[in-house]
Design a protein around this motif. Structure first.
Motif, PDB file in Angstrom:
ATOM      1  N   HIS A  10       0.847  -1.202   0.000  1.00  0.00           N
ATOM      2  CA  HIS A  10       0.000   0.000   0.000  1.00  0.00           C
ATOM      3  C   HIS A  10       0.876   1.243   0.000  1.00  0.00           C
ATOM      4  O   HIS A  10       1.456   1.606   1.027  1.00  0.00           O
ATOM      5  CB  HIS A  10      -0.915  -0.037   1.236  1.00  0.00           C
ATOM      6  N   HIS A  12       1.486   5.290  -2.158  1.00  0.00           N
ATOM      7  CA  HIS A  12       0.978   6.310  -3.103  1.00  0.00           C
ATOM      8  C   HIS A  12       2.127   7.049  -3.783  1.00  0.00           C
ATOM      9  O   HIS A  12       3.194   7.221  -3.196  1.00  0.00           O
ATOM     10  CB  HIS A  12       0.091   7.307  -2.354  1.00  0.00           C
ATOM     11  N   HIS A  42      -4.936   6.788  -5.281  1.00  0.00           N
ATOM     12  CA  HIS A  42      -6.370   7.054  -5.134  1.00  0.00           C
ATOM     13  C   HIS A  42      -7.013   7.286  -6.500  1.00  0.00           C
ATOM     14  O   HIS A  42      -6.658   8.242  -7.204  1.00  0.00           O
ATOM     15  CB  HIS A  42      -6.606   8.324  -4.307  1.00  0.00           C
ATOM     16  N   GLU A  67      -6.615   2.407  -5.283  1.00  0.00           N
ATOM     17  CA  GLU A  67      -7.407   2.551  -4.052  1.00  0.00           C
ATOM     18  C   GLU A  67      -8.619   3.418  -4.374  1.00  0.00           C
ATOM     19  O   GLU A  67      -8.490   4.624  -4.573  1.00  0.00           O
ATOM     20  CB  GLU A  67      -6.567   3.194  -2.932  1.00  0.00           C
ATOM     21  N   ASP A 250       0.710   2.418   3.619  1.00  0.00           N
ATOM     22  CA  ASP A 250       0.008   3.623   3.139  1.00  0.00           C
ATOM     23  C   ASP A 250       0.989   4.796   3.060  1.00  0.00           C
ATOM     24  O   ASP A 250       0.641   5.933   3.368  1.00  0.00           O
ATOM     25  CB  ASP A 250      -1.188   3.978   4.034  1.00  0.00           C
ATOM     26  N   HIS A 252       3.012   7.824   1.854  1.00  0.00           N
ATOM     27  CA  HIS A 252       2.713   8.963   0.971  1.00  0.00           C
ATOM     28  C   HIS A 252       3.929   9.883   0.833  1.00  0.00           C
ATOM     29  O   HIS A 252       3.795  10.973   0.273  1.00  0.00           O
ATOM     30  CB  HIS A 252       1.579   9.824   1.535  1.00  0.00           C
TER      31      HIS A 252
HETATM   32 FE    FE Z   1      -3.877   4.815   0.792  1.00  0.00          FE
END
Ligand code: FE
Ligand code: AMP
Ligand code: ZN
Ligand code: FE
Length: 294
Positions: A10, A12, A42, A67, A250, A252
């Protein structure tokens, strides 16, 4: 140093709201010794071709993902799609439509803010997004920079949150449609960070069972903000409902400081075996159910 065969499913890139380009994210993943990385921007798969090429060159496995923000009234429902084909017509078409809707919504929100006398232009908001997908966080950043709000959360509370004067609702995919789109693209549908659903364990079991009846394949049991108890609860639920288990940070980059690539709850590694199971399930699904039209 990461332990052997650690993966992160996961993360981005600048294709959505991450701060690293797909190429730089792959380079970081290879540098820290991950064996595989899932790219899950996303509502877009625009970063996947660049990531795919970079991953080949770096000798690391890239798991193509997305996502999706899904309609859900009680909290936030993010649906991860894993092992999707790049170039699935129905997914491409729906993501293009979402992008067009977002573009119109951004324009409408900026017009509303200008009508309110706030100092903000589309150009400034686009700049704040740094080439990625434009959204409310970038509007908030401009309002803070211009002194019209004291912080990002102040900007949301006064102008941008649902029910506030500059807010315009966003086009959202329904849960069943999200699962169908992912399956039609040959992928697996996984609920991201299920704690965002805002449900207790019994509520979670009930709702995830409903999603499973719609075709849900798995849930994200390892995550950067979980503690060991949350992870063990989610693992128990996954076992009870016969759902696949995934995990990721996640990451970023600078957009969400404090999240380290390859690290989930208390620095536990996510093991490569989870990806092997995902791949087996994806091949089984493809063999059983050839893609149908949405
Ligand atoms: Fe995410
Ligand atoms: P958008 O997709 O343009 O509607 O923006 C959604 C993003 O705005 C979410 O991913 C959050 O990061 C951010 N967001 C939503 N509500 C708030 C809030 N109250 N305070 C700060 N950020 C928020
Ligand atoms: Zn994000
Ligand atoms: Fe998410």
């Amino acid at each position: 140093m990461l332990s052997d065969r650690t993966i992160d499913l996961h993360a981005h890139t600048t294709a959505s709201d991450g701060s690293l380009s797909p190429e730089d994210l792959i380079a970081l993943a290879a540098h820290i010794g991950l064996t595989a990385i899932g790219i899950t921007d996303h509502d877009t798969i625009d970063g996947l071709p660049e990531a795919h090429a970079a991953a080949r060159a770096a000798g690391i496995e890239m798991v193509p993902g997305v996502e999706l923000s899904v309609a859900y009234s009680r909290g936030r429902l993010h649906m991860l799609g894993y092992l999707i084909e790049i170039g699935s017509p129905s997914l491409d078409e729906r993501l293009a439509r979402l992008k067009e809707n977002r573009r119109k919504r951004n324009q409408q929100m900026i017009l509303r803010m200008q009508d309110l006398g706030l100092p903000i232009t589309m150009e400034e908001v686009t700049d704040a997004a740094g080439g990625g997908q434009v959204g409310r966080p970038h509007m908030a950043a401009v309002l803070v920079k211009k002194g019209a709000a004291s912080s990002i959360s102040d900007a949301f509370e006064r102008f941008l949150a649902e029910g506030r004067p500059a807010h315009v609702p966003k086009d959202k995919i329904q849960p069943s449609e999200a699962i169908q789109l992912i399956h039609n693209a040959g992928g697996l549908a996984v609920v991201a960070h299920p704690d965002s659903l805002g449900l207790d364990e019994a509520g979670l079991v009930q709702y995830l069972a409903e999603l499973k009846a719609l075709g849900l394949d798995g849930i994200e049991c390892y995550y950067s903000r979980y503690d060991a108890r949350q992870t063990s609860t989610l693992l128990r639920i996954a076992a009870a409902l016969d759902l696949l288990v995934t995990g990721g940070s996640d990451f970023h980059g600078d957009t969400k400081p404090g999240i380290l690539l390859g690290h989930v709850q208390d620095g536990q590694p996510v093991q490569h075996e989870l990806l092997d199971r995902l791949k087996d399930a994806a091949s089984r699904r493809r063999a059983q159910a050839p893609a149908s039209a949405v």
